[in-house]
Enzyme design. Structure first.
Site, short mmCIF file in Angstrom:
data_model
loop_
_atom_site.label_atom_id
_atom_site.label_comp_id
_atom_site.label_asym_id
_atom_site.label_seq_id
_atom_site.Cartn_x
_atom_site.Cartn_y
_atom_site.Cartn_z
N HIS A 263 0.83 -1.20 0.00
CA HIS A 263 0.00 0.00 0.00
C HIS A 263 0.87 1.26 0.00
CE1 HIS A 263 -3.71 2.30 1.14
NE2 HIS A 263 -2.79 3.12 1.65
N GLU A 264 1.80 1.33 0.94
CA GLU A 264 2.65 2.52 1.03
C GLU A 264 3.59 2.62 -0.18
OE1 GLU A 264 1.72 4.66 3.03
OE2 GLU A 264 0.47 3.35 4.28
N HIS A 267 1.89 4.57 -2.84
CA HIS A 267 2.07 6.02 -2.64
C HIS A 267 3.46 6.45 -3.09
CE1 HIS A 267 -1.67 6.90 -0.60
NE2 HIS A 267 -1.44 6.02 0.36
N GLU A 293 -4.56 7.91 -3.20
CA GLU A 293 -5.04 6.66 -2.64
C GLU A 293 -5.39 5.66 -3.73
OE1 GLU A 293 -5.34 4.40 0.70
OE2 GLU A 293 -4.72 6.50 0.56
#
Length: 503
Positions: A263-264, A267, A293
């Site tokens: 997830h990170e 980003h 996101e």
């Protein structure tokens, strides 16, 4: 104009560096800072925030932007120069409405609130942080009063998702909820067969080692980034070549560290990909919370939880944890990884129920801002909404109202809608990628994510803040924001796992 643009860039670069210095202190606070350093850190951040706000609201900068805005009418809308002037002017107009005294007070307060939240979460005691949160609510309302608005939450939403309002979000969320609730009810009415549990013991060092292999394959650049630990995983950027991600490890749950890392990384890939020429300017950031996101959720869910992804990575995972997974087939692991259940924790929620968690938070923070919900009543309101919406309620606040960092490190309002907007956009963007790369899923089976990464890089990442969310979505997909591709994606994926969804 060229001379004025050079002066503008010099002024903006100073603002950019002050922002980066503040981000370094916040990263340290979220990773390595001793707990007793909170008060001093709050003072340090307050000074930096004051300097940053002073530079960002300098009347000389305003006059320069007014002159350039008039001259920019002759430039193409798509030119970098026009975009720089446009975005810098937008930021200036926003920041000049907020007093520097308020900014310094808010930053100092949130630094203390964060430390109180860490302690409250650890001790499962909401009363520790309640007075801090009451002050945060007061400050959040005061922030809104600097602006004209139709709803008190609108200026707070605009901080992260410019152009979105309560009036546009509520109908969208209602439409999505109407599609999701029947899906959740159909799925949870019958348990899947052959499921095992991935909640076994998985040593932390091996989890991290495997996770690093995965995100390296996805494109994480270790020459420009690093990974550390934090109570609540996050990504931050200090410079074009200095981007940090964090994760947390649960040795009894394989998915926590792995999927938070992916997830990170989503980003980080966005920030890695922004045009380097934009560094030192307000263009050198993602378009909005929702678009940002969309990338973390695209890589975490559409890619990281896909059957194609695990076709490649599962043999490596079995080799890493041979005892835990020796009798577990790929199909069993895939089904368990995508298991839908009524759960308490947003960050651990499956794709189908996740947005219900977000809608609950959005509704509660909106009610607090409206004055219809007091902070002291928040824990009980939280439990009631989880019971009514998800059919489950936590007896602890640590797994309830204290689980997310957002209200304890920032404003109340405008912080959660980006997650659901991101989910919606992730499917729109991936559908556009599939049109350009028809064999993208076959490539994923081979562990090849290069073409997908390149598509996202060329169509989204490189532009930074050059375009608004609406403009970017139309450029990439040819359509406006719509929940249809997302609902179709969920229906197609989960009907293969849960036969009861098949029409």
């Amino acid at each position: 104009m060229n001379e004025k643009l050079q002066v503008l860039r010099a002024r903006l670069q100073e603002i950019y560096h002050l922002h980066s210095a503040k981000a370094i202190l916040e990263w340290d606070q979220g990773t390595f800072m001793p707990n007793l350093g909170a008060e001093s850190r709050g003072n340090q951040l307050s000074v930096l925030a004051g300097l940053h706000h002073h530079r960002q609201t300098d009347p000389e900068l305003g006059r320069l932007l007014e002159e350039l805005s008039a001259e920019a009418e002759s430039l193409s809308y798509d030119s970098d120069e026009a975009a720089l002037i446009r975005v810098a002017k937008q930021d200036y107009d926003t920041e000049t409405k907020v007093s520097p005294e308020f900014v310094a007070e808010f930053v100092s307060h949130t630094a203390k609130t964060y430390s109180a939240w860490v302690k409250a979460r650890k001790q499962d005691d909401f009363s520790i942080v309640q007075p801090y949160l009451e002050k945060t609510l007061e400050l959040s309302r005061r922030y809104a009063e600097f602006f004209e608005y139709e709803h008190v939450a609108d200026p707070l939403i605009a901080r992260n998702d410019y152009g979105m309002t309560v009036g546009t979000i509520r109908p969208l969320f209602s439409q999505l909820r109407d599609a999701l609730v029947p899906m959740v009810e159909a799925i949870t009415s019958k348990e899947p067969t052959g499921a095992f549990t991935i909640k076994k013991h998985y040593p932390a060092d091996k989890q991290i080692e495997f996770g690093k292999k995965v995100i390296t394959r996805l494109g994480f650049d270790w020459e420009r980034g690093r990974q550390d630990y934090a109570p609540h995983p996050f990504m931050t950027k200090f410079a074009h070549n200095d981007i940090r991600i964090t994760t947390r490890v649960n040795e009894n749950y394989l998915g926590e560290a792995l999927f938070s890392s992916i997830h990170e990384t989503g980003h980080a890939l966005y920030e890695f990909g922004i045009n380097e020429a934009y560094e030192g300017t307000p263009l050198h950031h993602g378009t909005s919370s929702g678009v940002h996101e969309s990338q973390s959720r695209l890589w975490e869910n559409i890619v990281g939880r896909s059957y194609e992804f695990w076709t490649f990575f599962y043999p490596q995972l079995q080799a890493t944890f041979p005892e835990q997974l020796k009798d577990v087939s790929l199909d069993e692991f895939y089904c368990e990884t995508n298991k839908v259940s009524r759960s308490l924790i947003r960050t651990d929620a499956d794709e189908v129920t996740y947005n219900l968690h977000v809608i609950i938070r959005f509704d509660l923070e909106t009610q607090m801002l409206e004055g219809n919900l007091k902070v002291k009543d928040l824990p009980e309101a939280w439990r009631a909404r989880y019971q009514s919406d998800l059919g489950i309620s936590s007896p602890t606040n640590a797994n309830g109202v204290l689980q997310d960092i957002h209200w304890y490190f920032d404003h109340i309002g405008g912080l959660f809608q980006g997650y659901t907007l991101g989910n919606i956009l992730s499917s729109q963007f991936f559908a556009a990628a599939e049109k350009e790369i028809p064999n993208v899923r076959e490539l994923m089976k081979q562990g090849d994510f290069t073409q997908l990464h390149t598509f996202l890089q060329n169509n989204i990442y490189t532009h930074g803040r050059k375009y608004t969310t609406d403009e970017l979505v139309k450029r990439v997909t040819g359509q406006a924001l719509s929940i249809d591709p997302y609902v179709e994606y969920l229906q197609n994926k989960f009907s293969m796992i849960y036969p009861q969804l098949r029409k």
